[in-house]
Scaffold this motif. Structure first.
Motif, short mmCIF file in Angstrom:
data_model
loop_
_atom_site.label_atom_id
_atom_site.label_comp_id
_atom_site.label_asym_id
_atom_site.label_seq_id
_atom_site.Cartn_x
_atom_site.Cartn_y
_atom_site.Cartn_z
N VAL A 74 -17.96 4.37 4.35
CA VAL A 74 -18.53 4.03 3.05
C VAL A 74 -17.57 4.58 1.99
O VAL A 74 -16.95 3.84 1.26
CB VAL A 74 -19.95 4.58 2.88
N SER A 75 -17.42 5.89 1.98
CA SER A 75 -16.38 6.52 1.17
C SER A 75 -15.11 6.63 1.99
O SER A 75 -15.15 7.03 3.16
CB SER A 75 -16.83 7.92 0.73
N LEU A 76 -13.97 6.29 1.39
CA LEU A 76 -12.70 6.44 2.11
C LEU A 76 -12.44 7.90 2.46
O LEU A 76 -11.70 8.18 3.41
CB LEU A 76 -11.55 5.90 1.25
N ALA A 77 -13.02 8.81 1.69
CA ALA A 77 -12.80 10.23 1.93
C ALA A 77 -13.88 10.86 2.79
O ALA A 77 -13.82 12.05 3.09
CB ALA A 77 -12.71 10.98 0.60
N GLY A 78 -14.88 10.08 3.19
CA GLY A 78 -16.01 10.64 3.92
C GLY A 78 -15.94 10.39 5.41
O GLY A 78 -15.07 9.68 5.91
N PRO A 79 -16.88 10.98 6.16
CA PRO A 79 -16.93 10.76 7.60
C PRO A 79 -17.41 9.36 7.93
O PRO A 79 -17.92 8.63 7.06
CB PRO A 79 -17.94 11.82 8.07
N ALA A 80 -17.26 8.97 9.18
CA ALA A 80 -17.73 7.65 9.61
C ALA A 80 -19.24 7.55 9.50
O ALA A 80 -19.96 8.54 9.66
CB ALA A 80 -17.28 7.39 11.04
N ASP A 104 -8.10 -1.95 2.36
CA ASP A 104 -8.41 -0.63 1.79
C ASP A 104 -7.11 0.07 1.41
O ASP A 104 -6.25 0.28 2.27
CB ASP A 104 -9.15 0.25 2.81
N PRO A 105 -6.94 0.48 0.14
CA PRO A 105 -5.73 1.19 -0.27
C PRO A 105 -5.83 2.67 0.08
O PRO A 105 -6.17 3.50 -0.76
CB PRO A 105 -5.69 0.95 -1.77
N LEU A 106 -5.51 3.00 1.32
CA LEU A 106 -5.63 4.39 1.75
C LEU A 106 -4.63 5.29 1.03
O LEU A 106 -4.95 6.43 0.69
CB LEU A 106 -5.41 4.49 3.26
N VAL A 107 -3.43 4.80 0.83
CA VAL A 107 -2.39 5.55 0.13
C VAL A 107 -1.65 4.57 -0.79
O VAL A 107 -1.23 3.51 -0.35
CB VAL A 107 -1.37 6.19 1.10
N VAL A 108 -1.51 4.95 -2.07
CA VAL A 108 -0.65 4.23 -3.00
C VAL A 108 0.11 5.29 -3.79
O VAL A 108 -0.49 6.04 -4.58
CB VAL A 108 -1.43 3.31 -3.95
N LEU A 109 1.40 5.39 -3.56
CA LEU A 109 2.26 6.36 -4.22
C LEU A 109 3.26 5.63 -5.10
O LEU A 109 3.75 4.57 -4.73
CB LEU A 109 3.01 7.21 -3.19
N VAL A 110 3.55 6.22 -6.25
CA VAL A 110 4.56 5.64 -7.15
C VAL A 110 5.37 6.78 -7.74
O VAL A 110 4.80 7.75 -8.25
CB VAL A 110 3.94 4.81 -8.28
N VAL A 117 4.94 3.24 -2.43
CA VAL A 117 4.56 3.40 -1.02
C VAL A 117 3.11 2.98 -0.86
O VAL A 117 2.26 3.38 -1.67
CB VAL A 117 4.72 4.86 -0.55
N VAL A 118 2.80 2.17 0.15
CA VAL A 118 1.42 1.80 0.42
C VAL A 118 1.09 2.03 1.90
O VAL A 118 1.94 1.86 2.77
CB VAL A 118 1.11 0.33 0.06
N CYS A 119 -0.15 2.43 2.12
CA CYS A 119 -0.76 2.43 3.46
C CYS A 119 -2.07 1.67 3.30
O CYS A 119 -3.01 2.18 2.66
CB CYS A 119 -1.02 3.84 3.97
N GLY A 120 -2.12 0.45 3.82
CA GLY A 120 -3.27 -0.41 3.64
C GLY A 120 -3.98 -0.66 4.96
O GLY A 120 -3.34 -0.95 5.97
N ARG A 121 -5.31 -0.57 4.95
CA ARG A 121 -6.11 -0.72 6.18
C ARG A 121 -7.02 -1.94 6.08
O ARG A 121 -7.69 -2.16 5.08
CB ARG A 121 -6.96 0.53 6.42
#
Length: 319
Positions: free
Chosen positions: A19-25, A145-151, A176-180
């Motif tokens: 639900v939250s990208l930062a939360g548990p399953a 899901d944009p797990l990581v977006v660095l600029v 940099v992107v990490c997309g799920r």
């Protein structure tokens, strides 16, 4: 007992576990000889049954009150915790099945196309945060899901994990992107602005790629790859300043390559090596097939060069 996002998404064929990208399953699975049992937070169960699970999965669901963690509800005295078989689970999900490879190809292509679309419109006066917002929007529009977006703009290229700021991009910038999507994660780095000499960092990447042979150990590949820095004009200790990547798939790196991590490399396994030095970095998600390398995060519209038999991205000029 499966409780992590990567293990659950793999085992349940790409379901969205968060639900939250930062939360548990929002669920957990007890894998049993007589049939699996899926423990789901009650306030998430109807959506998961309607939109994520296979039809037969509904009969396996146990609803858990929202105030109780599904992982806690799934735990029993004889349960084998996921952490105790982490190595075996990594080995099980390393060789991607045909359906997984197809999903990964679509995801990689979509991530690459978003980067092309966004960076074609980049300008030196735009801020890192403005560029990141456009990247996030492009990914979200494709269900990623944009797990990581660095600029990093020109003034912040010394930072290897540059969270976006209000600084302008300037003459040269890295994204940099990490997309799920469907559980799988695609990783890619792109540069825009003034060109630099990119052959040396591509040569370091090629050392990693050449050493990544099915049957080899991951730590041996890592040792071979990091030795490539000194041989290609970089400080021989450059590898110590940032991780170098490793196997990819249902985790950003599954696992991150380093000394002592001796997982065996297999055919049809995904990798995202990311050698980096001041002002340069190369990163794509690739599939190691029986015939060699297939680049998954590739867009033919992006400028590239033929480097030792493989098309590799180079800096996109402004405008």
């Amino acid at each position: 007992m499966l409780t992590s996002h990567e293990a659950l998404a793999w085992y349940l064929e790409g379901v969205r576990t968060h639900v939250s990208l930062a939360g548990p399953a929002a669920l957990a699975v007890r894998v049993r000889p007589d049939g699996d049992v899926i423990y789901v937070a009650d306030n998430e169960a109807d959506r998961l049954i309607a939109e994520e699970f296979l039809p037969d999965d509904a009969d396996r669901v146990i609803r858990v009150p929202w105030q109780v963690s599904p992982a806690v509800a799934a735990a029993e005295q004889d349960a084998v915790p996921e952490a105790s078989v982490a190595r075996e689970l990594r080995a099980a999900r390393a060789p991607l099945l045909p359906g997984e490879r197809d999903r990964y190809r679509r995801l990689g292509r979509d991530c690459a196309e978003v980067l092309t679309d966004v960076l074609r419109g980049a300008r030196p006066e735009r801020t890192e945060q403005q560029l990141a917002a456009t990247v996030v929007g492009g990914l979200a529009a494709r269900g990623i899901d944009p797990l990581v977006v660095l600029v990093a703009g020109a003034g912040r290229l010394a930072f290897r994990h540059p969270l976006p700021t209000a600084a302008p991009l300037g003459q040269r910038a890295m994204v940099v992107v990490c997309g799920r999507r469907s559980g799988l994660i695609a990783n890619a780095t792109r540069w825009v602005g003034a060109p630099v000499e990119e052959a040396p960092i591509l040569d370091v990447e090629r050392v990693f790629l050449d050493a990544t042979v099915p049957g080899s150990r991951l730590d041996d590949v890592f040792e071979a790859g990091v030795a490539g820095y000194g041989r290609n004009g970089f400080d021989a200790e450059e590898w110590r300043r940032h991780h170098q990547g490793g196997p990819a798939g249902y985790a950003g790196r599954d696992p991150r390559a380093m000394a002592g991590v001796d997982d065996l490399i297999v055919t049809d396994q995904a990798f995202a090596w990311n050698p980096t030095a001041p002002g340069v970095k190369v990163e794509d998600t690739m599939l190691r097939t029986a015939d060699g390398w297939e680049v998954l995060t590739e867009d033919p519209r992006w400028p590239s060069v033929e480097h030792r038999g493989l098309r590799r991205p180079v800096t996109l000029p402004y405008g």
